[in-house]
Design a protein around this motif. Structure first.
Motif, PDB file in Angstrom:
ATOM      1  N   ASP A 383      -5.848  80.553-140.663  1.00  0.00           N
ATOM      2  CA  ASP A 383      -6.963  80.838-139.771  1.00  0.00           C
ATOM      3  C   ASP A 383      -8.233  81.091-140.575  1.00  0.00           C
ATOM      4  N   ALA A 384      -9.304  81.485-139.897  1.00  0.00           N
ATOM      5  CA  ALA A 384     -10.592  81.661-140.564  1.00  0.00           C
ATOM      6  C   ALA A 384     -10.558  82.766-141.611  1.00  0.00           C
ATOM      7  N   THR A 411      -4.771  83.173-132.726  1.00  0.00           N
ATOM      8  CA  THR A 411      -5.671  82.077-133.071  1.00  0.00           C
ATOM      9  C   THR A 411      -5.445  80.887-132.139  1.00  0.00           C
ATOM     10  N   GLN A 415      -8.535  75.465-133.345  1.00  0.00           N
ATOM     11  CA  GLN A 415      -9.108  75.643-134.683  1.00  0.00           C
ATOM     12  C   GLN A 415      -8.180  75.086-135.768  1.00  0.00           C
ATOM     13  N   SER A 418      -6.717  73.493-140.199  1.00  0.00           N
ATOM     14  CA  SER A 418      -7.937  73.951-140.853  1.00  0.00           C
ATOM     15  C   SER A 418      -8.153  73.217-142.171  1.00  0.00           C
ATOM     16  N   PRO A 495     -16.844  80.282-141.379  1.00  0.00           N
ATOM     17  CA  PRO A 495     -16.423  79.612-140.148  1.00  0.00           C
ATOM     18  C   PRO A 495     -17.580  78.833-139.531  1.00  0.00           C
ATOM     19  N   ASP A 499     -17.136  78.506-133.850  1.00  0.00           N
ATOM     20  CA  ASP A 499     -15.807  79.096-133.944  1.00  0.00           C
ATOM     21  C   ASP A 499     -15.877  80.539-133.460  1.00  0.00           C
ATOM     22  N   SER A 501     -13.081  82.283-132.568  1.00  0.00           N
ATOM     23  CA  SER A 501     -11.738  82.851-132.671  1.00  0.00           C
ATOM     24  C   SER A 501     -11.808  84.278-133.207  1.00  0.00           C
ATOM     25  N   ALA A 504     -12.393  84.370-136.937  1.00  0.00           N
ATOM     26  CA  ALA A 504     -13.768  84.045-137.351  1.00  0.00           C
ATOM     27  C   ALA A 504     -14.690  85.235-137.126  1.00  0.00           C
ATOM     28  N   ARG A 508     -16.833  87.340-140.051  1.00  0.00           N
ATOM     29  CA  ARG A 508     -18.281  87.581-140.007  1.00  0.00           C
ATOM     30  C   ARG A 508     -18.577  89.074-140.117  1.00  0.00           C
TER      31      ARG A 508
END
Length: 514
Positions: A383-384, A411, A415, A418, A495, A499, A501, A504, A508
């Protein structure tokens, strides 16, 4: 001497001056330095190895030591191990021979022994390796606990070896044994300026062979050099408990630092489940991670095979080991490879200038025109945040693009699959570890093809001042990412803007907090 010459009566002065002028320093008896401390004089803390009583004779070529046979004075179980069920065989073995004497501690400030070094006789070493092969073959789970001594043959210096000159070795050994040791020492590679430049030794390659043959299940790596992986050991087999030079999310842990939670949990699991732990080139001086050696030793012989200790210097855990080998790592693993018939699975030594390259980076028809495209990995299962995703609905990766649903960690499969882009100039984020949330970019590759990543990191923990810091990503991580054999990526890309999710959003927020 000159003062004495000029203060003697006049009739004696010319004779004494002539003696001074004709003095030949080469006729002096050779000397060597012995390092010691007040602890040794007071006999506090550690046992003291018996210093060799040197005898010298003067020949036509000057003073020379008389050949001696100085052996370790200790009980059988400290010289050779407990040797459960073959104690009678053990008691017939000669104690290891002293090859370097030092009164100094190997690791001052720790639970250590002296820096003196010993070697088993060749016949004894062969007998011990035969027993080691039997233990490895019978083990349900074998763990290797690697210390700095494993990498000395690759040119990386260790902590516990006291520097010595040719005269010191000769003075201790004398005769043919000294010549043999000098010859062996001369074959050792010169120390590199950086462990980043080192290449795997024979020991590292035999460990890979042991893994491929099913004889090795885990490597607890105290070193930071990545040499097991460079030899071909898969990343998911290696726990770099004290940090790594090739993983941005796992920087080297200082002596006063704390172990990473997930790596420490894996260490505890290895301690609990190990049937046999082989301690290689480590001083076993009381580190937290030493428990992976001491616990199986305590369980032996009733519920575990115990521990094996390989190295030149005595340790605090020698007396509890099932088997104790006083030898250089390469010598032991060369013999062990033959005993276990590993010739077909041990990787060949690479020629000078050739470096490890994982299959995922091997050139194909699609990447021949633009080799840098090899560093763009697609179809990954992360995942992110770089966490491996295990789909509840379908585990077959070939079907991922057609699967619609929610993964076990929340998730969205939209997405997936990846990507991981580590091409030159690609933007990166460290998703976990000490510098979780640090952002940077790829700045080319080193001579071995490992991406160099320039991150802006906090200089102090919980600090606010950041500075550029270059970190290296080992290419073996890319192979592990492509295979999905690790549960966490060391780096991820930012990401996409669309995105939304949970992973993500978490990434951030992590970057913002850092």
């Amino acid at each position: 001497v000159l003062h004495a010459a000029f203060t003697q009566p006049a009739e004696i002065q010319p004779h004494m001056l002539a003696e001074v002028i004709s003095f030949d320093p080469s006729q002096l008896r050779p000397t060597h330095r012995v390092e010691t401390s007040i602890t040794n004089y007071l006999k506090l803390g550690t046992e003291n190895d018996e210093a060799p009583s040197e005898r010298w004779e003067k020949g036509a070529d000057g003073w020379r030591p008389v050949s001696q046979d100085v052996r370790l004075t200790a009980p059988f179980h400290e010289c050779h191990g407990q040797c459960y069920h073959f104690e009678a065989v053990r008691d017939a073995w000669k104690p290891p021979r002293l090859v370097f004497y030092s009164a100094a501690e190997a690791r001052p400030g720790y639970n250590t022994r002296s820096a003196s070094e010993y070697l088993d006789d060749e016949d004894v070493l062969q007998a011990k390796v035969t027993r080691l092969a039997q233990l490895v073959s019978a083990s349900r789970k074998t763990v290797v606990y690697a210390g700095a001594g494993l990498s000395t043959a690759a040119g990386i210096s260790d902590y516990a070896t006291i520097g010595r000159t040719k005269g010191q070795v000769q003075a201790t050994l004398g005769g043919e044994l000294a010549a043999a040791v000098e010859k062996r020492e001369s074959k050792k590679p010169a120390s590199y300026l950086s462990p980043m430049c080192a290449q795997p030794s024979l020991s590292h390659r035999v460990l890979v062979g042991m893994y491929r043959a099913g004889f090795l299940q885990r490597v607890i790596q105290q070193n930071h050099d990545g040499l097991p992986q460079k030899a071909g050991m898969p990343q998911h087999i290696v726990n770099e408990i004290h940090g790594a030079l090739h993983a941005p999310d796992n920087p080297v842990v200082p002596m006063s630092g704390s172990l990473r939670d997930d790596l420490f949990a894996d260490l505890l699991e290895s301690e609990r489940t190990a049937d046999l732990t082989i301690a290689v080139g480590t001083s076993l001086c009381g580190m937290n991670a030493d428990r992976v050696v001491s616990t199986p030793a305590e369980k032996a012989p009733s519920t575990a095979l115990g521990s094996v200790v390989i190295g030149l210097q005595r340790t605090a855990l020698d007396d509890s080991a099932t088997l104790r080998l006083f030898a250089r790592c390469d010598d032991v693993f060369r013999l062990l490879s033959k005993e276990l018939a590993l010739e077909d699975v041990v990787p060949e030594a690479r020629p000078e200038g050739a470096y490890f390259c994982p299959p995922v980076l091997e050139e194909t028809q699609d990447t021949a025109a633009d080799p840098e495209q090899r560093y763009l990995l697609s179809g990954l299962c992360f995942d992110a945040m770089g966490r491996r995703v295990d789909m509840d609905t379908q585990s077959n990766r070939a079907h991922w693009p057609q699967v619609a649903g929610i993964c076990s960690n929340g998730t969205s499969t939209k997405q997936l699959p990846s990507k991981l882009d580590v091409r030159d100039g690609a933007q990166l984020i460290i998703p976990s570890g000490l510098h979780a949330g640090a952002m940077g970019e790829v700045d080319g590759c080193d001579r071995e093809g490992n991406p160099r990543c320039r991150f802006r990191v906090n200089l102090k923990k919980n600090g606010t001042f950041k500075a550029a810091h270059m970190m290296v990503l080992g290419t073996w991580w890319l192979q592990a990412a492509a295979e999905g054999s690790i549960i966490q990526l060391p780096v991820v890309n930012p990401p996409a803007d669309d995105d939304t999710s949970p992973a993500a959003m978490e990434l951030r927020a992590l970057c913002k907090a850092y």
